[in-house]
Design a protein around this motif. Sequence first.
Motif, PDB file in Angstrom:
ATOM      1  N   THR A 164     -10.282  -3.898   2.709  1.00 17.96           N
ATOM      2  CA  THR A 164     -10.630  -5.320   2.754  1.00 17.96           C
ATOM      3  C   THR A 164      -9.412  -6.100   2.251  1.00 17.96           C
ATOM      4  O   THR A 164      -8.302  -5.878   2.732  1.00 17.96           O
ATOM      5  CB  THR A 164     -11.893  -5.586   1.913  1.00 17.96           C
ATOM      6  OG1 THR A 164     -11.720  -4.962   0.637  1.00 17.96           O
ATOM      7  CG2 THR A 164     -13.131  -5.018   2.580  1.00 17.96           C
ATOM      8  N   LEU A 165      -9.619  -6.951   1.271  1.00 16.50           N
ATOM      9  CA  LEU A 165      -8.556  -7.856   0.804  1.00 16.50           C
ATOM     10  C   LEU A 165      -7.759  -7.134  -0.296  1.00 16.50           C
ATOM     11  O   LEU A 165      -8.306  -6.812  -1.342  1.00 16.50           O
ATOM     12  CB  LEU A 165      -9.300  -9.056   0.246  1.00 16.50           C
ATOM     13  CG  LEU A 165      -8.689 -10.394   0.118  1.00 16.50           C
ATOM     14  CD1 LEU A 165      -9.813 -11.431   0.214  1.00 16.50           C
ATOM     15  CD2 LEU A 165      -8.054 -10.509  -1.220  1.00 16.50           C
ATOM     16  N   VAL A 166      -6.495  -6.860  -0.034  1.00 16.31           N
ATOM     17  CA  VAL A 166      -5.711  -5.978  -0.907  1.00 16.31           C
ATOM     18  C   VAL A 166      -4.982  -6.777  -1.989  1.00 16.31           C
ATOM     19  O   VAL A 166      -4.454  -7.856  -1.728  1.00 16.31           O
ATOM     20  CB  VAL A 166      -4.679  -5.195  -0.062  1.00 16.31           C
ATOM     21  CG1 VAL A 166      -3.835  -4.277  -0.934  1.00 16.31           C
ATOM     22  CG2 VAL A 166      -5.383  -4.386   1.022  1.00 16.31           C
ATOM     23  N   ILE A 184       0.843  -1.203   0.000  1.00 15.66           N
ATOM     24  CA  ILE A 184       0.000   0.000   0.000  1.00 15.66           C
ATOM     25  C   ILE A 184       0.875   1.250   0.000  1.00 15.66           C
ATOM     26  O   ILE A 184       0.627   2.210  -0.725  1.00 15.66           O
ATOM     27  CB  ILE A 184      -0.951   0.012   1.229  1.00 15.66           C
ATOM     28  CG1 ILE A 184      -1.920  -1.171   1.156  1.00 15.66           C
ATOM     29  CG2 ILE A 184      -1.714   1.318   1.311  1.00 15.66           C
ATOM     30  CD1 ILE A 184      -2.836  -1.318   2.375  1.00 15.66           C
ATOM     31  N   ARG A 212      12.962   0.373   8.022  1.00 14.72           N
ATOM     32  CA  ARG A 212      13.959  -0.289   8.866  1.00 14.72           C
ATOM     33  C   ARG A 212      15.229  -0.596   8.098  1.00 14.72           C
ATOM     34  O   ARG A 212      16.251  -0.875   8.684  1.00 14.72           O
ATOM     35  CB  ARG A 212      13.364  -1.589   9.439  1.00 14.72           C
ATOM     36  CG  ARG A 212      12.252  -1.346  10.448  1.00 14.72           C
ATOM     37  CD  ARG A 212      11.481  -2.590  10.714  1.00 14.72           C
ATOM     38  NE  ARG A 212      10.856  -3.079   9.498  1.00 14.72           N
ATOM     39  CZ  ARG A 212      10.295  -4.278   9.360  1.00 14.72           C
ATOM     40  NH1 ARG A 212      10.264  -5.093  10.373  1.00 14.72           N
ATOM     41  NH2 ARG A 212       9.752  -4.626   8.220  1.00 14.72           N
ATOM     42  N   ALA A 219       1.256   3.223   6.856  1.00 12.23           N
ATOM     43  CA  ALA A 219       0.889   2.079   5.995  1.00 12.23           C
ATOM     44  C   ALA A 219       1.698   0.862   6.426  1.00 12.23           C
ATOM     45  O   ALA A 219       2.041   0.015   5.615  1.00 12.23           O
ATOM     46  CB  ALA A 219       1.133   2.422   4.529  1.00 12.23           C
ATOM     47  N   LEU A 263       2.086  -0.511  16.263  1.00 16.02           N
ATOM     48  CA  LEU A 263       3.376   0.135  16.540  1.00 16.02           C
ATOM     49  C   LEU A 263       3.290   1.639  16.278  1.00 16.02           C
ATOM     50  O   LEU A 263       3.788   2.459  17.040  1.00 16.02           O
ATOM     51  CB  LEU A 263       4.483  -0.496  15.683  1.00 16.02           C
ATOM     52  CG  LEU A 263       4.744  -1.981  15.922  1.00 16.02           C
ATOM     53  CD1 LEU A 263       5.888  -2.474  15.049  1.00 16.02           C
ATOM     54  CD2 LEU A 263       5.058  -2.238  17.386  1.00 16.02           C
TER      55      LEU A 263
HETATM   56  N1  LIG Z   1      -2.554  -6.728   2.832  1.00 15.77           N
HETATM   57  C1  LIG Z   1      -3.849  -6.698   3.079  1.00 15.77           C
HETATM   58  O1  LIG Z   1      -4.659  -7.457   2.491  1.00 15.77           O
HETATM   59  C2  LIG Z   1      -4.396  -5.706   4.062  1.00 15.77           C
HETATM   60  C3  LIG Z   1      -5.749  -5.682   4.235  1.00 15.77           C
HETATM   61  C4  LIG Z   1      -6.282  -4.793   5.115  1.00 15.77           C
HETATM   62  C5  LIG Z   1      -5.450  -3.947   5.815  1.00 15.77           C
HETATM   63  N2  LIG Z   1      -4.112  -3.969   5.666  1.00 15.77           N
HETATM   64  C6  LIG Z   1      -3.301  -3.060   6.494  1.00 15.77           C
HETATM   65  O2  LIG Z   1      -2.702  -2.056   5.692  1.00 15.77           O
HETATM   66  C7  LIG Z   1      -1.401  -1.724   6.204  1.00 15.77           C
HETATM   67  C8  LIG Z   1      -0.369  -1.922   5.129  1.00 15.77           C
HETATM   68  O3  LIG Z   1      -0.506  -3.214   4.596  1.00 15.77           O
HETATM   69  P1  LIG Z   1       0.491  -3.767   3.488  1.00 15.77           P
HETATM   70  O4  LIG Z   1      -0.066  -5.073   3.066  1.00 15.77           O
HETATM   71  O5  LIG Z   1       0.789  -2.709   2.482  1.00 15.77           O
HETATM   72  O6  LIG Z   1       1.794  -4.024   4.353  1.00 15.77           O
HETATM   73  P2  LIG Z   1       3.154  -4.669   3.915  1.00 15.77           P
HETATM   74  O7  LIG Z   1       3.281  -4.792   2.441  1.00 15.77           O
HETATM   75  O8  LIG Z   1       3.322  -5.896   4.739  1.00 15.77           O
HETATM   76  O9  LIG Z   1       4.208  -3.555   4.332  1.00 15.77           O
HETATM   77  C9  LIG Z   1       4.180  -2.821   5.476  1.00 15.77           C
HETATM   78  C10 LIG Z   1       5.495  -2.090   5.695  1.00 15.77           C
HETATM   79  O10 LIG Z   1       5.530  -1.786   7.063  1.00 15.77           O
HETATM   80  C11 LIG Z   1       6.865  -1.857   7.534  1.00 15.77           C
HETATM   81  N3  LIG Z   1       6.922  -2.720   8.728  1.00 15.77           N
HETATM   82  C12 LIG Z   1       6.548  -4.006   8.813  1.00 15.77           C
HETATM   83  N4  LIG Z   1       6.788  -4.466  10.063  1.00 15.77           N
HETATM   84  C13 LIG Z   1       7.349  -3.449  10.753  1.00 15.77           C
HETATM   85  C14 LIG Z   1       7.825  -3.313  12.078  1.00 15.77           C
HETATM   86  N5  LIG Z   1       7.803  -4.337  12.945  1.00 15.77           N
HETATM   87  N6  LIG Z   1       8.307  -2.102  12.447  1.00 15.77           N
HETATM   88  C15 LIG Z   1       8.346  -1.081  11.584  1.00 15.77           C
HETATM   89  N7  LIG Z   1       7.924  -1.151  10.297  1.00 15.77           N
HETATM   90  C16 LIG Z   1       7.413  -2.325   9.908  1.00 15.77           C
HETATM   91  C17 LIG Z   1       7.713  -2.466   6.452  1.00 15.77           C
HETATM   92  O11 LIG Z   1       8.584  -1.456   5.989  1.00 15.77           O
HETATM   93  P3  LIG Z   1      10.209  -1.569   6.109  1.00 15.77           P
HETATM   94  O12 LIG Z   1      10.558  -3.008   5.890  1.00 15.77           O
HETATM   95  O13 LIG Z   1      10.674  -0.671   5.008  1.00 15.77           O
HETATM   96  O14 LIG Z   1      10.549  -1.079   7.464  1.00 15.77           O
HETATM   97  C18 LIG Z   1       6.722  -2.919   5.397  1.00 15.77           C
HETATM   98  O15 LIG Z   1       7.165  -2.683   4.094  1.00 15.77           O
HETATM   99  C19 LIG Z   1      -1.216  -2.600   7.447  1.00 15.77           C
HETATM  100  O16 LIG Z   1      -1.653  -1.879   8.572  1.00 15.77           O
HETATM  101  C20 LIG Z   1      -2.151  -3.771   7.197  1.00 15.77           C
HETATM  102  O17 LIG Z   1      -2.598  -4.355   8.407  1.00 15.77           O
HETATM  103  C21 LIG Z   1      -3.562  -4.836   4.783  1.00 15.77           C
END
Ligand SMILES: NC(=O)c1ccc[n+]([C@@H]2O[C@H](COP(=O)([O-])OP(=O)(O)OC[C@H]3O[C@@H](n4cnc5c(N)ncnc54)[C@H](OP(=O)(O)O)[C@@H]3O)[C@@H](O)[C@H]2O)c1
Length: 287
Positions: free
Chosen positions: A135-137, A13, A33, A65, A70
């Motif tokens: 929802t589901l991304v 995202i 990080r 995002a 955290l």
């Molecule tokens: N994927 C889905 O289907 C979905 C659905 C609904 C909601 N969401 C929510 O939308 C948000 C983003 O989702 P996403 O799928 O884009 O996430 P993602 O691709 O997993 O990436 C999230 C980013 O957050 C950073 N991160 C992860 N763990 C961390 C930690 N322990 N401390 C600090 N930074 C951390 C990382 O950046 P660095 O490695 O560069 O630090 C990572 O690239 C989240 O809150 C997720 O719960 C996702």
Amino acid sequence: MKRALVFGGSGQIGTALIARLLAAGWEVHAVSRRPRTGLPRVQWVQGDFASMPVLPRAIDAIYSAGPLDLFSSWYPTAPMDCPQVVAFGSTSVLSKRAATDPGERALAQRLFEAEAQLREAAAAKGCAATLLRPTLVYGLGRDRNLSSIAALARRTGFFVLPAGATGLRQPVHVEDLAQAACAAAEGPAGMQRDYALPGGETLPYREMVARVLAALPSKPRLVELPSPLFRLLLAGARAGGVLRDLPGGAVARMREDLVFDDAPARRELAYAPRPFQPTAAMFEVSG
Ligand SMILES: NC(=O)c1ccc[n+]([C@@H]2O[C@H](COP(=O)([O-])OP(=O)(O)OC[C@H]3O[C@@H](n4cnc5c(N)ncnc54)[C@H](OP(=O)(O)O)[C@@H]3O)[C@@H](O)[C@H]2O)c1
């Protein structure tokens, strides 16, 4: 030029969000990080919530995002005055509240507490806070749902579902989420708002999977098995080390509708999510 501070900017995202902010003329500071370099007008700083680097004091909008819990724990101590905070949570805060799987219930509780903490801190700072619940991304091949289905189907030539996987789903493209997040930062000062961000089409789980498979060049087959046979197969796959991280309630949920109302986001964020018309590229890692 407006200036954004982005957490989670390297994620699926976050990548779409940064692209959208840049296109809208913003300067972006992003925390990761890992050491990162990249696009002009994006200044990456290395750090995490436990050891935050020095951040600019003048910021027009803070975006989260990454992990919401955290971010929400750090945000009350954020050293800058900033009129807008926009954070991604998840519809899981609602849909997993009464899940049978204790891990899923704990996730919903964590999200609930994180949302409350963020709202409270934003109110104390006189800052507008917007919580966005997708929802589901899908879209960049980096999600753990549809892209995992596509990857398994590419490898095996088929994908197996239990019969009756007709629960409704609303897959949402990352670029539609990025649009909503940018629009949210234009909201009125001091407002506390939250929005569900479902995709632009509601369809049964099996139809969603069928469209993913149909988008792949090798056209893997969708195989539907009676539930007892499916459970046996799943147990065998798990014993063989496959699908071990599939949450306990995931299969039962394929029969449940997970449907959310996008009317408030359409009305207030000009949200206009696309229908689910996947292409193979959307399930290959990019961005
Ligand atoms: N994927 C889905 O289907 C979905 C659905 C609904 C909601 N969401 C929510 O939308 C948000 C983003 O989702 P996403 O799928 O884009 O996430 P993602 O691709 O997993 O990436 C999230 C980013 O957050 C950073 N991160 C992860 N763990 C961390 C930690 N322990 N401390 C600090 N930074 C951390 C990382 O950046 P660095 O490695 O560069 O630090 C990572 O690239 C989240 O809150 C997720 O719960 C996702």
